[in-house]
Design an enzyme around this catalytic site. Sequence first.
Site, PDB file in Angstrom:
ATOM      1  N   ARG A 110      62.380 100.378  73.239  1.00  0.00           N
ATOM      2  CA  ARG A 110      62.610 101.796  72.963  1.00  0.00           C
ATOM      3  C   ARG A 110      63.910 102.289  73.606  1.00  0.00           C
ATOM      4  NH1 ARG A 110      56.885 103.233  75.566  1.00  0.00           N
ATOM      5  NH2 ARG A 110      56.567 101.108  74.837  1.00  0.00           N
ATOM      6  N   LYS A 150      56.773  89.559  82.517  1.00  0.00           N
ATOM      7  CA  LYS A 150      55.573  89.222  81.748  1.00  0.00           C
ATOM      8  C   LYS A 150      54.908  87.979  82.334  1.00  0.00           C
ATOM      9  CE  LYS A 150      57.184  90.755  77.166  1.00  0.00           C
ATOM     10  NZ  LYS A 150      56.161  91.782  76.945  1.00  0.00           N
TER      11      LYS A 150
HETATM   12  N1  BES Z   1      58.291  93.009  72.896  1.00  0.00           N
HETATM   13  C1  BES Z   1      57.200  93.641  73.524  1.00  0.00           C
HETATM   14  C2  BES Z   1      56.069  93.971  72.571  1.00  0.00           C
HETATM   15  C3  BES Z   1      55.316  92.822  71.943  1.00  0.00           C
HETATM   16  C4  BES Z   1      54.120  92.409  72.485  1.00  0.00           C
HETATM   17  C5  BES Z   1      55.756  92.233  70.779  1.00  0.00           C
HETATM   18  C6  BES Z   1      53.408  91.398  71.884  1.00  0.00           C
HETATM   19  C7  BES Z   1      55.059  91.223  70.196  1.00  0.00           C
HETATM   20  C8  BES Z   1      53.873  90.811  70.739  1.00  0.00           C
HETATM   21  C9  BES Z   1      57.651  94.948  74.164  1.00  0.00           C
HETATM   22  O1  BES Z   1      58.950  94.989  74.625  1.00  0.00           O
HETATM   23  C10 BES Z   1      56.773  95.211  75.345  1.00  0.00           C
HETATM   24  O2  BES Z   1      56.831  94.437  76.253  1.00  0.00           O
HETATM   25  N2  BES Z   1      56.003  96.273  75.297  1.00  0.00           N
HETATM   26  C11 BES Z   1      55.130  96.625  76.364  1.00  0.00           C
HETATM   27  C12 BES Z   1      55.253  98.103  76.613  1.00  0.00           C
HETATM   28  C13 BES Z   1      54.565  98.576  77.855  1.00  0.00           C
HETATM   29  C14 BES Z   1      55.247  98.022  79.089  1.00  0.00           C
HETATM   30  C15 BES Z   1      54.590 100.071  77.871  1.00  0.00           C
HETATM   31  C16 BES Z   1      53.714  96.251  75.937  1.00  0.00           C
HETATM   32  O3  BES Z   1      53.378  96.417  74.776  1.00  0.00           O
HETATM   33  O4  BES Z   1      52.985  95.755  76.784  1.00  0.00           O
HETATM   34 MN    MN Z   2      59.087  94.260  76.626  1.00  0.00          MN
END
Ligand code: BES
Ligand code: MN
Length: 508
Positions: free
Chosen positions: A362, A288
Amino acid sequence: MKVSVSKAALNSHALEAVGFFVPKSSKEKIATSLNALAGVVATGLNGDFKANEGDLLTLYPQKENFNPKRVIILGVGQKFTLDAVRKCAATLATKIREMKLTKVGIDLTEIGAIATEIQEEESYVAQAVVEGFELGLYDYNKLKTDRVQALKDKKHKKEPAFEFKELVLITVADSLKAVESGAKVGEVVGSAQSMVRDLINSPSNYMTATDLANAAKASGKKYGYKVTVFDKKKIQQLKMGGLLGVNLGSVEPPTFSVLDYTPSGKAKATIALVGKGVTFDTGGISIKPSENMGDMKSDMSGAADVIGAVEIAARLKLPIRVIGFIPATDNKPSGTAQNPGDVLTTYSGITVEVDNTDAEGRLILADALTYAKEEYAPDAIIDLATLTGACVIALGYQAAGLFTNNDELAEKLSKAGIRSGEKVWRMPLWDDYDKQIKSEVADVKNTGGRGAGAITAAKFLEKFIGDHKAWAHLDIAGPSFPAMGSSGAKGSSGFGVRLLAEVLRNWN
Ligand code: BES
Ligand code: MN
Ligand code: ZN
């Protein structure tokens, strides 16, 4: 915090302050009666004080026979709702914390009229008051010291930590029983929510997968329910490939906790609660951006909610069996981490192409959902997860996304959302979305492209519940940690605890 209920006359209470709820419509009426009762000047109330939601005015009584030292009037806004009552009580408590007062009352002599207006039972109003007060008092200050000042100034004395002592709900004889029972529930739910917020606000170096499992154990020990924690070896034996895959980059071992509250009589139902326990989400190799990455300490919010909910079930001795499942790990990049494109075999046997290591929630939920379904055959499965940024884009910080294959469960959760003030909004699970998560090399892929990110995540989870007929997934990414890009309370909201408490209490 101690909560007591009294039907003694308001003016007889030795309190540091007493709070009054003031809706816009009865501002003048309340001003007049408060003036007669306490001798507080009503001009401010008629003029400056608009009684908008969140308004607060502190007044000082002049009448000798009026014992409370302060009268604090709280704007309700246009009309009473459970949410307005809860917010008012929270506003009062935050002020009380600032003022460092320790014994405070709230006037609930008109609770009958309030309940009639909201069309709810009086006990619900009292419950909302206590929940709100607990919310407003909450402050995460465990890691603050006064060392900076102490090093500068040898004579510096540490200020004793502020501790609120007692909330007195003042009501009338006819409402005493209802206020008492609502206050009891509010106390249990409110304190569980504070515990959950502490877990979520804890930085990742204070909240590893082992720490999270220990928190579950501590709750089980305190409130008399059974907690079993699987260690890495056991998780390997069970072939939980999703959880193990996410954990590959980590030096912290994963844990999988099972929290089991079984009532003493025959259980009316068995409910499985599954919570995402990612103790820190860097994204893994699909790393990230660094801005706000620290907020990802909250990626175990779903897991914390599950601990809170099982705890509440146990404390209220609900007549249902509630079993919590918490897969926990952090998500880190390293030489041993999984790579994008890797294929995992989950507990179910379903193979998954890890297209993006940041879609890790997931993967760990997949194992937990199948395990819960196969091993316990629950009547319903509800999972909670800070799963997708896409859900935050869709619903913001105000509501969780609800995905379910069961209309009755949808109705239960939606209703509970309104009552608890933790709202959910149903989103579709149409099979049309399945093609987005088709993999060339495995049974399914863990990402679905830019469109409908919250839905494709839910479609992914759906594969792992097999033929189960009552599953609901709550994407709480927005409301669980609203400080991310929004105003209002900083850090964890504990979203989900009150919602689950309401659903479980009314299960039939
Ligand atoms: N933990 C994050 C989701 C999240 C984002 C929670 C912002 C709280 C605030 C999750 O694991 C994630 O990174 N999801 C990705 C999925 C994508 C790579 C398909 C996302 O939402 O960008
Ligand atoms: Mn994530
Ligand atoms: Zn995550």
